[in-house]
Design a protein around this motif. Structure first.
Motif, PDB file in Angstrom:
ATOM      1  N   THR A  42       0.803  -1.218   0.000  1.00 14.94           N
ATOM      2  CA  THR A  42       0.000   0.000   0.000  1.00 14.94           C
ATOM      3  C   THR A  42       0.840   1.273   0.000  1.00 14.94           C
ATOM      4  O   THR A  42       0.482   2.257  -0.646  1.00 14.94           O
ATOM      5  CB  THR A  42      -0.935   0.002   1.222  1.00 14.94           C
ATOM      6  OG1 THR A  42      -1.661  -1.224   1.215  1.00 14.94           O
ATOM      7  CG2 THR A  42      -1.912   1.149   1.169  1.00 14.94           C
ATOM      8  N   CYS A  43       1.956   1.259   0.703  1.00  9.84           N
ATOM      9  CA  CYS A  43       2.717   2.503   0.862  1.00  9.84           C
ATOM     10  C   CYS A  43       3.320   3.024  -0.443  1.00  9.84           C
ATOM     11  O   CYS A  43       3.749   4.175  -0.500  1.00  9.84           O
ATOM     12  CB  CYS A  43       3.797   2.336   1.926  1.00  9.84           C
ATOM     13  SG  CYS A  43       5.109   1.185   1.489  1.00  9.84           S
ATOM     14  N   LEU A  44       3.322   2.225  -1.496  1.00  9.60           N
ATOM     15  CA  LEU A  44       3.881   2.683  -2.765  1.00  9.60           C
ATOM     16  C   LEU A  44       2.830   3.263  -3.708  1.00  9.60           C
ATOM     17  O   LEU A  44       3.153   3.670  -4.811  1.00  9.60           O
ATOM     18  CB  LEU A  44       4.606   1.529  -3.466  1.00  9.60           C
ATOM     19  CG  LEU A  44       5.843   1.006  -2.754  1.00  9.60           C
ATOM     20  CD1 LEU A  44       6.455  -0.152  -3.533  1.00  9.60           C
ATOM     21  CD2 LEU A  44       6.868   2.110  -2.554  1.00  9.60           C
ATOM     22  N   ARG A  45       1.585   3.321  -3.263  1.00 12.80           N
ATOM     23  CA  ARG A  45       0.509   3.806  -4.134  1.00 12.80           C
ATOM     24  C   ARG A  45       0.659   5.277  -4.502  1.00 12.80           C
ATOM     25  O   ARG A  45       0.173   5.701  -5.537  1.00 12.80           O
ATOM     26  CB  ARG A  45      -0.849   3.601  -3.467  1.00 12.80           C
ATOM     27  CG  ARG A  45      -1.318   2.193  -3.576  1.00 12.80           C
ATOM     28  CD  ARG A  45      -2.809   2.086  -3.346  1.00 12.80           C
ATOM     29  NE  ARG A  45      -3.193   0.714  -3.587  1.00 12.80           N
ATOM     30  CZ  ARG A  45      -3.888  -0.013  -2.745  1.00 12.80           C
ATOM     31  NH1 ARG A  45      -4.308   0.505  -1.618  1.00 12.80           N
ATOM     32  NH2 ARG A  45      -4.182  -1.257  -3.027  1.00 12.80           N
ATOM     33  N   TYR A  46       1.273   6.050  -3.642  1.00 11.25           N
ATOM     34  CA  TYR A  46       1.365   7.487  -3.879  1.00 11.25           C
ATOM     35  C   TYR A  46       2.813   7.931  -3.939  1.00 11.25           C
ATOM     36  O   TYR A  46       3.663   7.416  -3.227  1.00 11.25           O
ATOM     37  CB  TYR A  46       0.628   8.258  -2.769  1.00 11.25           C
ATOM     38  CG  TYR A  46      -0.797   7.794  -2.605  1.00 11.25           C
ATOM     39  CD1 TYR A  46      -1.772   8.155  -3.537  1.00 11.25           C
ATOM     40  CD2 TYR A  46      -1.161   6.960  -1.557  1.00 11.25           C
ATOM     41  CE1 TYR A  46      -3.074   7.710  -3.412  1.00 11.25           C
ATOM     42  CE2 TYR A  46      -2.472   6.514  -1.432  1.00 11.25           C
ATOM     43  CZ  TYR A  46      -3.416   6.882  -2.351  1.00 11.25           C
ATOM     44  OH  TYR A  46      -4.707   6.426  -2.234  1.00 11.25           O
ATOM     45  N   SER A  47       3.058   8.899  -4.805  1.00  9.91           N
ATOM     46  CA  SER A  47       4.397   9.462  -4.902  1.00  9.91           C
ATOM     47  C   SER A  47       4.280  10.954  -4.649  1.00  9.91           C
ATOM     48  O   SER A  47       3.482  11.625  -5.307  1.00  9.91           O
ATOM     49  CB  SER A  47       4.965   9.191  -6.294  1.00  9.91           C
ATOM     50  OG  SER A  47       6.269   9.678  -6.387  1.00  9.91           O
ATOM     51  N   PRO A  48       4.966  11.493  -3.704  1.00  6.33           N
ATOM     52  CA  PRO A  48       5.942  10.796  -2.868  1.00  6.33           C
ATOM     53  C   PRO A  48       5.263   9.888  -1.849  1.00  6.33           C
ATOM     54  O   PRO A  48       4.094  10.056  -1.529  1.00  6.33           O
ATOM     55  CB  PRO A  48       6.690  11.936  -2.167  1.00  6.33           C
ATOM     56  CG  PRO A  48       5.719  13.064  -2.134  1.00  6.33           C
ATOM     57  CD  PRO A  48       4.868  12.917  -3.375  1.00  6.33           C
ATOM     58  N   ASN A  49       6.031   8.934  -1.369  1.00  3.99           N
ATOM     59  CA  ASN A  49       5.550   7.967  -0.389  1.00  3.99           C
ATOM     60  C   ASN A  49       5.162   8.719   0.887  1.00  3.99           C
ATOM     61  O   ASN A  49       5.990   9.375   1.510  1.00  3.99           O
ATOM     62  CB  ASN A  49       6.660   6.953  -0.101  1.00  3.99           C
ATOM     63  CG  ASN A  49       6.201   5.813   0.766  1.00  3.99           C
ATOM     64  OD1 ASN A  49       5.286   5.956   1.569  1.00  3.99           O
ATOM     65  ND2 ASN A  49       6.844   4.674   0.608  1.00  3.99           N
ATOM     66  N   ASP A  50       3.888   8.616   1.276  1.00  6.99           N
ATOM     67  CA  ASP A  50       3.414   9.347   2.462  1.00  6.99           C
ATOM     68  C   ASP A  50       3.380   8.490   3.726  1.00  6.99           C
ATOM     69  O   ASP A  50       2.807   8.889   4.738  1.00  6.99           O
ATOM     70  CB  ASP A  50       2.057   9.992   2.197  1.00  6.99           C
ATOM     71  CG  ASP A  50       0.955   8.986   1.920  1.00  6.99           C
ATOM     72  OD1 ASP A  50       1.233   7.774   1.861  1.00  6.99           O
ATOM     73  OD2 ASP A  50      -0.196   9.415   1.744  1.00  6.99           O
ATOM     74  N   CYS A  51       4.011   7.328   3.676  1.00  7.47           N
ATOM     75  CA  CYS A  51       4.046   6.465   4.858  1.00  7.47           C
ATOM     76  C   CYS A  51       4.897   7.124   5.946  1.00  7.47           C
ATOM     77  O   CYS A  51       6.029   7.544   5.677  1.00  7.47           O
ATOM     78  CB  CYS A  51       4.631   5.101   4.497  1.00  7.47           C
ATOM     79  SG  CYS A  51       4.817   3.999   5.922  1.00  7.47           S
TER      80      CYS A  51
ATOM     81  N   ARG B 116       6.509   5.847   8.209  1.00  4.91           N
ATOM     82  CA  ARG B 116       7.690   5.031   8.518  1.00  4.91           C
ATOM     83  C   ARG B 116       8.683   4.943   7.357  1.00  4.91           C
ATOM     84  O   ARG B 116       9.713   4.290   7.459  1.00  4.91           O
ATOM     85  CB  ARG B 116       7.251   3.620   8.894  1.00  4.91           C
ATOM     86  CG  ARG B 116       6.418   3.566  10.149  1.00  4.91           C
ATOM     87  CD  ARG B 116       6.120   2.130  10.495  1.00  4.91           C
ATOM     88  NE  ARG B 116       7.311   1.333  10.343  1.00  4.91           N
ATOM     89  CZ  ARG B 116       7.897   0.636  11.301  1.00  4.91           C
ATOM     90  NH1 ARG B 116       7.365   0.620  12.486  1.00  4.91           N
ATOM     91  NH2 ARG B 116       8.978  -0.056  11.077  1.00  4.91           N
ATOM     92  N   ALA B 117       8.381   5.575   6.240  1.00  6.91           N
ATOM     93  CA  ALA B 117       9.193   5.429   5.031  1.00  6.91           C
ATOM     94  C   ALA B 117      10.668   5.740   5.259  1.00  6.91           C
ATOM     95  O   ALA B 117      11.536   5.036   4.735  1.00  6.91           O
ATOM     96  CB  ALA B 117       8.642   6.301   3.915  1.00  6.91           C
ATOM     97  N   ASP B 118      10.962   6.776   6.036  1.00  6.70           N
ATOM     98  CA  ASP B 118      12.363   7.170   6.241  1.00  6.70           C
ATOM     99  C   ASP B 118      13.180   6.130   6.986  1.00  6.70           C
ATOM    100  O   ASP B 118      14.384   6.019   6.770  1.00  6.70           O
ATOM    101  CB  ASP B 118      12.446   8.520   6.976  1.00  6.70           C
ATOM    102  CG  ASP B 118      11.999   9.665   6.092  1.00  6.70           C
ATOM    103  OD1 ASP B 118      12.036   9.512   4.852  1.00  6.70           O
ATOM    104  OD2 ASP B 118      11.606  10.711   6.632  1.00  6.70           O
ATOM    105  N   GLU B 119      12.545   5.362   7.864  1.00  5.51           N
ATOM    106  CA  GLU B 119      13.301   4.363   8.620  1.00  5.51           C
ATOM    107  C   GLU B 119      12.947   2.919   8.249  1.00  5.51           C
ATOM    108  O   GLU B 119      13.412   1.984   8.882  1.00  5.51           O
ATOM    109  CB  GLU B 119      13.141   4.574  10.133  1.00  5.51           C
ATOM    110  CG  GLU B 119      11.741   4.387  10.672  1.00  5.51           C
ATOM    111  CD  GLU B 119      10.962   5.681  10.835  1.00  5.51           C
ATOM    112  OE1 GLU B 119       9.811   5.579  11.245  1.00  5.51           O
ATOM    113  OE2 GLU B 119      11.472   6.770  10.555  1.00  5.51           O
ATOM    114  N   CYS B 120      12.152   2.743   7.197  1.00  6.62           N
ATOM    115  CA  CYS B 120      11.726   1.401   6.793  1.00  6.62           C
ATOM    116  C   CYS B 120      12.887   0.646   6.139  1.00  6.62           C
ATOM    117  O   CYS B 120      13.375   1.031   5.087  1.00  6.62           O
ATOM    118  CB  CYS B 120      10.546   1.479   5.823  1.00  6.62           C
ATOM    119  SG  CYS B 120       9.962  -0.136   5.295  1.00  6.62           S
ATOM    120  N   MET B 121      13.301  -0.425   6.770  1.00  7.20           N
ATOM    121  CA  MET B 121      14.427  -1.211   6.265  1.00  7.20           C
ATOM    122  C   MET B 121      14.042  -2.062   5.048  1.00  7.20           C
ATOM    123  O   MET B 121      14.918  -2.480   4.287  1.00  7.20           O
ATOM    124  CB  MET B 121      14.983  -2.113   7.363  1.00  7.20           C
ATOM    125  CG  MET B 121      15.635  -1.327   8.497  1.00  7.20           C
ATOM    126  SD  MET B 121      16.146  -2.370   9.876  1.00  7.20           S
ATOM    127  CE  MET B 121      17.336  -3.444   9.100  1.00  7.20           C
TER     128      MET B 121
END
Length: 142
Positions: free
Chosen positions: A91-100, A102-107
């Protein structure tokens, strides 16, 4: 990611139209018979394809459907995005930029981004013409 029946049948319908483009407008009942798909199911798919500009329609006697452009202009990715919504594996890739948040720390984000790129590059690299060409090289069932 799993492709739904709607996506698979839309691809089969458009391939059928590509194979019969010299016939002019093709009746939905003929496609349904050749593809062994319920006409009612195809009637649910047609509005999506029509709204997206993939089909030309003609009503009345000798009415039916035909491709709006050459088979080489339709990619599998385009068709599946119209019928499936998107091809994102997460789901987190549906939008650009990624609005998740946790995106910055997602391993694992790079894993999903790589998978998404592989999926889109592959499916956007295959046209209806490519499928037909490959089908002419061997026994082929759409």
């Amino acid at each position: 990611m799993k492709i739904s029946t709607k996506g698979r049948y839309a691809l089969r319908m458009l391939l059928d139209l590509a194979l019969h483009e010299s016939d002019g407008f093709v009746a939905l009942k003929d496609i349904a018979e050749r593809q062994d798909i319920s006409k009612k199911y195809l009637e649910q798919i047609v509005p999506l394809l029509n709204k997206s500009g993939l089909l030309k329609t003609n009503r009345g006697y000798q009415g039916g459907y035909m491709l709006a452009k050459a088979p080489g202009k339709y990619t599998v990715g385009e068709i599946l995005r119209i019928t499936e919504g998107d091809l994102c594996p997460v789901t987190c890739l549906r939008y650009s930029p990624n609005d998740c948040p946790r995106a910055d720390e997602c391993m694992t984000l790079f894993v999903w981004e790589g998978l998404y790129k592989a999926i889109t590059d592959y499916l956007d690299g295959i046209t209806l013409s490519d499928i037909i060409e490959r089908g002419n090289e061997a026994d082929f069932c759409i």
